[in-house]
Design a protein around this motif. Structure first.
Motif, short mmCIF file in Angstrom:
data_model
loop_
_atom_site.label_atom_id
_atom_site.label_comp_id
_atom_site.label_asym_id
_atom_site.label_seq_id
_atom_site.Cartn_x
_atom_site.Cartn_y
_atom_site.Cartn_z
N LEU A 69 0.91 -1.33 0.03
CA LEU A 69 0.18 -0.15 0.03
C LEU A 69 0.87 1.23 0.08
CD1 LEU A 69 -2.78 -1.05 2.52
CD2 LEU A 69 -3.10 -0.66 0.07
N ARG A 88 -5.93 7.56 0.78
CA ARG A 88 -4.89 6.64 0.89
C ARG A 88 -4.01 6.66 2.10
NH1 ARG A 88 -3.83 5.31 -4.67
NH2 ARG A 88 -2.27 4.06 -4.44
N GLU A 91 -6.02 5.07 5.09
CA GLU A 91 -6.01 3.63 4.72
C GLU A 91 -4.56 3.03 5.13
OE1 GLU A 91 -6.66 0.33 0.89
OE2 GLU A 91 -6.53 2.58 0.60
N ILE A 92 -3.55 3.60 4.72
CA ILE A 92 -2.26 3.09 5.20
C ILE A 92 -2.07 3.23 6.70
CG2 ILE A 92 0.05 3.72 5.22
CD1 ILE A 92 -0.07 4.53 2.41
#
Length: 231
Positions: A69, A88, A91-92
């Protein structure tokens, strides 16, 4: 602090035992050594190791997903809009938090591995404790220390070691305990000979080579006595 309290407790017990030495006896055992001899303990450790390996593999797989990722985000960051970047990044971050939470759940304080170890080792510990209690009663011991416990034992006299008695109570006594070992063949080693160079001369000019003297020939005795001639 824990060791200091243990030393104080040991000193108190030894003082109490020495005050009436004829009436009280004490000894010690090595519980870790005893447990290592039990097949049930070996089986429990094998099961714990298998669980630990599986959980560790799961964590490593999750970390690989996290790395993927992160590398994808770095490769595509220049073409992402700010809202996409934020999504993003979140999400990480969540992935990192999930991995840490799972790791603490399995290996953290009072985690799954800790609970499983207690569950598997408790029957073994109870079995050893029962055997220790039986030995203490049979030998009429007032105090029985655990060498592998929290009490720091600076010196232990083998005469007070009751570990083997506990193993015998568990059916694991060694038949060759305190038996003399087999005697090996005694070999005599001949001293090495110093090589001598016949061409070597010492400072005096004489050769240092060792010359063995020849054995004298035995005198030949006459077969019969010799008569003297008369004049």
């Amino acid at each position: 602090m824990k060791k200091i309290l243990g030393l104080l407790l040991a000193s108190f017990l030894l003082t109490a035992a020495s005050s009436n030495v004829h009436a009280q006896k004490f000894g010690w055992v090595d519980s870790e050594y005893i447990m290592a001899k039990l097949p049930e303990f070996a089986k429990a450790q094998a099961e714990l190791n298998a669980l630990s390996d599986n959980w560790q593999k799961e964590i490593e797989a999750q970390k690989k997903d996290l790395d993927k990722l992160y590398h994808n985000y770095q490769a595509e960051e220049v073409v992402l809009t700010e809202p996409m970047k934020k999504k993003r990044q979140d999400e990480i971050l969540k992935k990192e938090q999930d991995i840490k939470a799972y790791q603490n759940k399995q290996f953290g304080y009072e985690g799954q591995i800790f609970k499983k170890r207690q569950e598997l080792n408790k029957p073994v510990q109870d079995k050893v404790f029962e055997a220790v209690e039986k030995v203490a009663k049979k030998k009429q011991l007032a105090v029985l220390f655990d060498k592998s416990g929290d009490v720091t034992m600076l010196y232990t006299n083998p005469a007070h070691d009751y570990t083997e008695f506990v193993l015998e109570e568990l059916g694991l006594g060694a038949e060759d305990r305190n038996q003399p070992g087999p005697k090996g063949v005694v070999k005599t080693v001949a001293p090495p000979k110093t090589p001598v160079d016949p061409n070597f001369e010492s400072d005096s000019g004489a050769s240092d080579s060792i010359v063995k003297p020849k054995a004298d020939k035995p005198a030949v005795k006459p077969s019969r006595p010799i008569k003297k001639r008369s004049k």
